[in-house]
Write a protein that holds these residues in place. Sequence first.
Motif, PDB file in Angstrom:
ATOM      1  N   MET A  86       0.819  -1.217   0.000  1.00  0.00           N
ATOM      2  CA  MET A  86       0.000   0.000   0.000  1.00  0.00           C
ATOM      3  C   MET A  86       0.848   1.261   0.000  1.00  0.00           C
ATOM      4  SD  MET A  86      -3.382  -1.019   2.229  1.00  0.00           S
ATOM      5  CE  MET A  86      -2.489  -1.583   3.672  1.00  0.00           C
ATOM      6  N   ALA A  87       2.081   1.159   0.457  1.00  0.00           N
ATOM      7  CA  ALA A  87       2.975   2.306   0.374  1.00  0.00           C
ATOM      8  C   ALA A  87       3.287   2.642  -1.082  1.00  0.00           C
ATOM      9  CB  ALA A  87       4.271   2.009   1.125  1.00  0.00           C
ATOM     10  N   GLN A  88       3.195   1.628  -1.950  1.00  0.00           N
ATOM     11  CA  GLN A  88       3.441   1.837  -3.370  1.00  0.00           C
ATOM     12  C   GLN A  88       2.187   2.245  -4.132  1.00  0.00           C
ATOM     13  OE1 GLN A  88       6.079  -1.251  -5.276  1.00  0.00           O
ATOM     14  NE2 GLN A  88       5.713  -2.299  -3.354  1.00  0.00           N
ATOM     15  N   SER A  89       1.073   1.554  -3.839  1.00  0.00           N
ATOM     16  CA  SER A  89      -0.130   1.742  -4.662  1.00  0.00           C
ATOM     17  C   SER A  89      -1.209   2.585  -3.998  1.00  0.00           C
ATOM     18  CB  SER A  89      -0.719   0.376  -5.033  1.00  0.00           C
ATOM     19  OG  SER A  89      -1.032  -0.368  -3.879  1.00  0.00           O
ATOM     20  N   GLY A  90      -1.033   2.945  -2.727  1.00  0.00           N
ATOM     21  CA  GLY A  90      -2.043   3.737  -2.033  1.00  0.00           C
ATOM     22  C   GLY A  90      -2.878   2.883  -1.108  1.00  0.00           C
ATOM     23  N   THR A  91      -3.554   3.525  -0.169  1.00  0.00           N
ATOM     24  CA  THR A  91      -4.309   2.792   0.848  1.00  0.00           C
ATOM     25  C   THR A  91      -5.659   2.291   0.353  1.00  0.00           C
ATOM     26  OG1 THR A  91      -5.199   4.890   1.668  1.00  0.00           O
ATOM     27  CG2 THR A  91      -3.223   4.030   2.753  1.00  0.00           C
ATOM     28  N   THR A  92      -6.076   2.709  -0.832  1.00  0.00           N
ATOM     29  CA  THR A  92      -7.332   2.191  -1.385  1.00  0.00           C
ATOM     30  C   THR A  92      -7.035   0.952  -2.209  1.00  0.00           C
ATOM     31  OG1 THR A  92      -8.270   4.422  -1.492  1.00  0.00           O
ATOM     32  CG2 THR A  92      -9.381   2.709  -2.757  1.00  0.00           C
ATOM     33  N   LEU A  93      -7.291  -0.204  -1.620  1.00  0.00           N
ATOM     34  CA  LEU A  93      -7.097  -1.459  -2.331  1.00  0.00           C
ATOM     35  C   LEU A  93      -8.108  -1.585  -3.463  1.00  0.00           C
ATOM     36  CD1 LEU A  93      -6.630  -3.801   0.771  1.00  0.00           C
ATOM     37  CD2 LEU A  93      -4.835  -3.016  -0.783  1.00  0.00           C
ATOM     38  N   ALA A  94      -7.941  -2.584  -4.300  1.00  0.00           N
ATOM     39  CA  ALA A  94      -8.907  -2.837  -5.368  1.00  0.00           C
ATOM     40  C   ALA A  94     -10.303  -3.012  -4.774  1.00  0.00           C
ATOM     41  CB  ALA A  94      -8.495  -4.088  -6.141  1.00  0.00           C
ATOM     42  N   GLN A  95     -11.248  -2.212  -5.256  1.00  0.00           N
ATOM     43  CA  GLN A  95     -12.627  -2.244  -4.764  1.00  0.00           C
ATOM     44  C   GLN A  95     -13.515  -2.952  -5.779  1.00  0.00           C
ATOM     45  OE1 GLN A  95     -13.387  -0.620  -1.533  1.00  0.00           O
ATOM     46  NE2 GLN A  95     -11.147  -0.893  -1.621  1.00  0.00           N
ATOM     47  N   VAL A  96     -14.251  -3.947  -5.302  1.00  0.00           N
ATOM     48  CA  VAL A  96     -15.064  -4.772  -6.196  1.00  0.00           C
ATOM     49  C   VAL A  96     -16.533  -4.651  -5.823  1.00  0.00           C
ATOM     50  CG1 VAL A  96     -15.489  -7.109  -7.040  1.00  0.00           C
ATOM     51  CG2 VAL A  96     -13.147  -6.375  -6.517  1.00  0.00           C
ATOM     52  N   SER A  97     -17.367  -4.381  -6.803  1.00  0.00           N
ATOM     53  CA  SER A  97     -18.807  -4.296  -6.563  1.00  0.00           C
ATOM     54  C   SER A  97     -19.392  -5.700  -6.427  1.00  0.00           C
ATOM     55  CB  SER A  97     -19.486  -3.559  -7.714  1.00  0.00           C
ATOM     56  OG  SER A  97     -19.327  -4.271  -8.930  1.00  0.00           O
ATOM     57  N   ASN A  98     -20.620  -5.794  -5.987  1.00  0.00           N
ATOM     58  CA  ASN A  98     -21.285  -7.089  -5.837  1.00  0.00           C
ATOM     59  C   ASN A  98     -21.413  -7.753  -7.208  1.00  0.00           C
ATOM     60  OD1 ASN A  98     -22.649  -9.160  -4.431  1.00  0.00           O
ATOM     61  ND2 ASN A  98     -24.621  -8.326  -5.052  1.00  0.00           N
ATOM     62  N   GLY A  99     -20.751  -8.895  -7.357  1.00  0.00           N
ATOM     63  CA  GLY A  99     -20.755  -9.556  -8.659  1.00  0.00           C
ATOM     64  C   GLY A  99     -19.820  -8.891  -9.655  1.00  0.00           C
ATOM     65  N   GLY A 100     -18.887  -8.089  -9.151  1.00  0.00           N
ATOM     66  CA  GLY A 100     -17.976  -7.338 -10.010  1.00  0.00           C
ATOM     67  C   GLY A 100     -16.733  -8.123 -10.383  1.00  0.00           C
ATOM     68  N   SER A 101     -15.650  -7.393 -10.640  1.00  0.00           N
ATOM     69  CA  SER A 101     -14.473  -8.055 -11.189  1.00  0.00           C
ATOM     70  C   SER A 101     -13.177  -7.359 -10.801  1.00  0.00           C
ATOM     71  CB  SER A 101     -14.570  -8.096 -12.717  1.00  0.00           C
ATOM     72  OG  SER A 101     -14.584  -6.765 -13.237  1.00  0.00           O
ATOM     73  N   ILE A 102     -12.093  -8.065 -11.024  1.00  0.00           N
ATOM     74  CA  ILE A 102     -10.751  -7.498 -10.933  1.00  0.00           C
ATOM     75  C   ILE A 102     -10.130  -7.570 -12.324  1.00  0.00           C
ATOM     76  CG2 ILE A 102     -10.322  -8.018  -8.509  1.00  0.00           C
ATOM     77  CD1 ILE A 102      -8.802 -10.556  -9.449  1.00  0.00           C
ATOM     78  N   SER A 103      -9.275  -6.623 -12.628  1.00  0.00           N
ATOM     79  CA  SER A 103      -8.581  -6.643 -13.915  1.00  0.00           C
ATOM     80  C   SER A 103      -7.251  -5.933 -13.760  1.00  0.00           C
ATOM     81  CB  SER A 103      -9.417  -5.968 -15.007  1.00  0.00           C
ATOM     82  OG  SER A 103      -9.645  -4.609 -14.695  1.00  0.00           O
ATOM     83  N   GLY A 104      -6.314  -6.294 -14.590  1.00  0.00           N
ATOM     84  CA  GLY A 104      -5.008  -5.652 -14.488  1.00  0.00           C
ATOM     85  C   GLY A 104      -3.997  -6.282 -15.407  1.00  0.00           C
ATOM     86  N   THR A 105      -2.748  -6.230 -14.976  1.00  0.00           N
ATOM     87  CA  THR A 105      -1.629  -6.626 -15.827  1.00  0.00           C
ATOM     88  C   THR A 105      -0.769  -7.682 -15.162  1.00  0.00           C
ATOM     89  OG1 THR A 105      -1.546  -4.410 -16.789  1.00  0.00           O
ATOM     90  CG2 THR A 105       0.411  -5.792 -17.052  1.00  0.00           C
ATOM     91  N   MET A 106      -0.555  -8.775 -15.879  1.00  0.00           N
ATOM     92  CA  MET A 106       0.421  -9.778 -15.478  1.00  0.00           C
ATOM     93  C   MET A 106       1.671  -9.556 -16.321  1.00  0.00           C
ATOM     94  SD  MET A 106      -1.068 -11.485 -13.078  1.00  0.00           S
ATOM     95  CE  MET A 106       0.139 -12.794 -12.868  1.00  0.00           C
ATOM     96  N   HIS A 107       2.818  -9.507 -15.653  1.00  0.00           N
ATOM     97  CA  HIS A 107       4.078  -9.279 -16.358  1.00  0.00           C
ATOM     98  C   HIS A 107       4.828 -10.597 -16.482  1.00  0.00           C
ATOM     99  CE1 HIS A 107       7.552  -7.041 -17.795  1.00  0.00           C
ATOM    100  NE2 HIS A 107       8.313  -7.743 -16.948  1.00  0.00           N
ATOM    101  N   ILE A 108       5.037 -11.037 -17.723  1.00  0.00           N
ATOM    102  CA  ILE A 108       5.797 -12.255 -17.971  1.00  0.00           C
ATOM    103  C   ILE A 108       7.269 -11.881 -18.070  1.00  0.00           C
ATOM    104  CG2 ILE A 108       6.214 -14.193 -19.519  1.00  0.00           C
ATOM    105  CD1 ILE A 108       3.348 -14.065 -20.404  1.00  0.00           C
ATOM    106  N   VAL A 109       8.044 -12.333 -17.112  1.00  0.00           N
ATOM    107  CA  VAL A 109       9.477 -12.048 -17.103  1.00  0.00           C
ATOM    108  C   VAL A 109      10.200 -13.011 -18.045  1.00  0.00           C
ATOM    109  CG1 VAL A 109      11.557 -11.896 -15.700  1.00  0.00           C
ATOM    110  CG2 VAL A 109       9.361 -11.198 -14.737  1.00  0.00           C
ATOM    111  N   THR A 110       9.955 -14.304 -17.860  1.00  0.00           N
ATOM    112  CA  THR A 110      10.591 -15.318 -18.685  1.00  0.00           C
ATOM    113  C   THR A 110       9.553 -16.297 -19.223  1.00  0.00           C
ATOM    114  OG1 THR A 110      11.075 -16.594 -16.699  1.00  0.00           O
ATOM    115  CG2 THR A 110      12.827 -15.187 -17.541  1.00  0.00           C
ATOM    116  N   THR A 111       9.979 -17.177 -20.099  1.00  0.00           N
ATOM    117  CA  THR A 111       9.042 -17.962 -20.893  1.00  0.00           C
ATOM    118  C   THR A 111       8.267 -19.024 -20.129  1.00  0.00           C
ATOM    119  OG1 THR A 111      10.984 -19.247 -21.546  1.00  0.00           O
ATOM    120  CG2 THR A 111      10.168 -17.607 -23.107  1.00  0.00           C
ATOM    121  N   ASP A 112       8.655 -19.341 -18.893  1.00  0.00           N
ATOM    122  CA  ASP A 112       7.868 -20.266 -18.079  1.00  0.00           C
ATOM    123  C   ASP A 112       6.946 -19.511 -17.120  1.00  0.00           C
ATOM    124  OD1 ASP A 112       8.961 -22.429 -19.303  1.00  0.00           O
ATOM    125  OD2 ASP A 112      10.304 -22.988 -17.680  1.00  0.00           O
ATOM    126  N   GLY A 113       6.832 -18.197 -17.309  1.00  0.00           N
ATOM    127  CA  GLY A 113       5.962 -17.393 -16.453  1.00  0.00           C
ATOM    128  C   GLY A 113       4.670 -17.013 -17.134  1.00  0.00           C
TER     129      GLY A 113
END
Length: 246
Positions: A86-113
Amino acid sequence: MFSKLFILALAASPLVAAHGKIAVMTGDAGGNTTGLGIQGGVIPGAGTNKQTEVDTTVFQSKNAMTDGLGKTKAGPNTLAGMSAVMAQSGTTLAQVSNGGSISGTMHIVTTDGAGPYTAVLDTTGTGAFSTGTKLAVTQQVPGKNGNIAAPKQRRFIPRMLVSMGIMKRASNVNEDYPFAATVPAGTSCTGTVGGQSGVCLVKIVNPSGAGPFGGVMALQMAGGASTSAANTTAEKRELVGAKFRA
């Protein structure tokens, strides 16, 4: 002749540990976070494997529904580490509505990731994923069994060699891919971490035999969160116990 080429290809192929990690995740009702153990600007977003894989979370079991927060090269992830998140992204965590969703970015470093990634929701916010709920993934990271060809391997001949097992996959990728999953309606989060209550944890993990890799993020149901100034019982228990280690 082919056998000689085969041996030479194996000798020249990189034997590198592979990684994929949560770069950022948001909720459909706002807020954002990253994965436990991510060191933000300390670790470059792109570069050599040695530079970028340091804060990638590795889990103990290929079974996604296994307890634990995983570990990075810095050591085991902890619930107390959510304060650094939270020191990096802020104190407001991802907020999800009822029946809502999360979305974002996965970073592939190497080919088995690579993908496909599984997301498991723990409503207790303790890392008890064995009793969690698998989320429906609506946007998936490409890959097969956690593997993807490196950019230079995506031409026809290298791709064929990879599929034949002649060319290894574990080489540098450093690419971002979108990921999204839905959270079931009626979800109630009961965890307290990083001074926040009403927290759920989501484990996002691939099936790589070299890992598995991914991360753990925190979310709150919109309107159901609150802040606590004191360290929580869950955090204290996690710091002294081994139950929820990688």
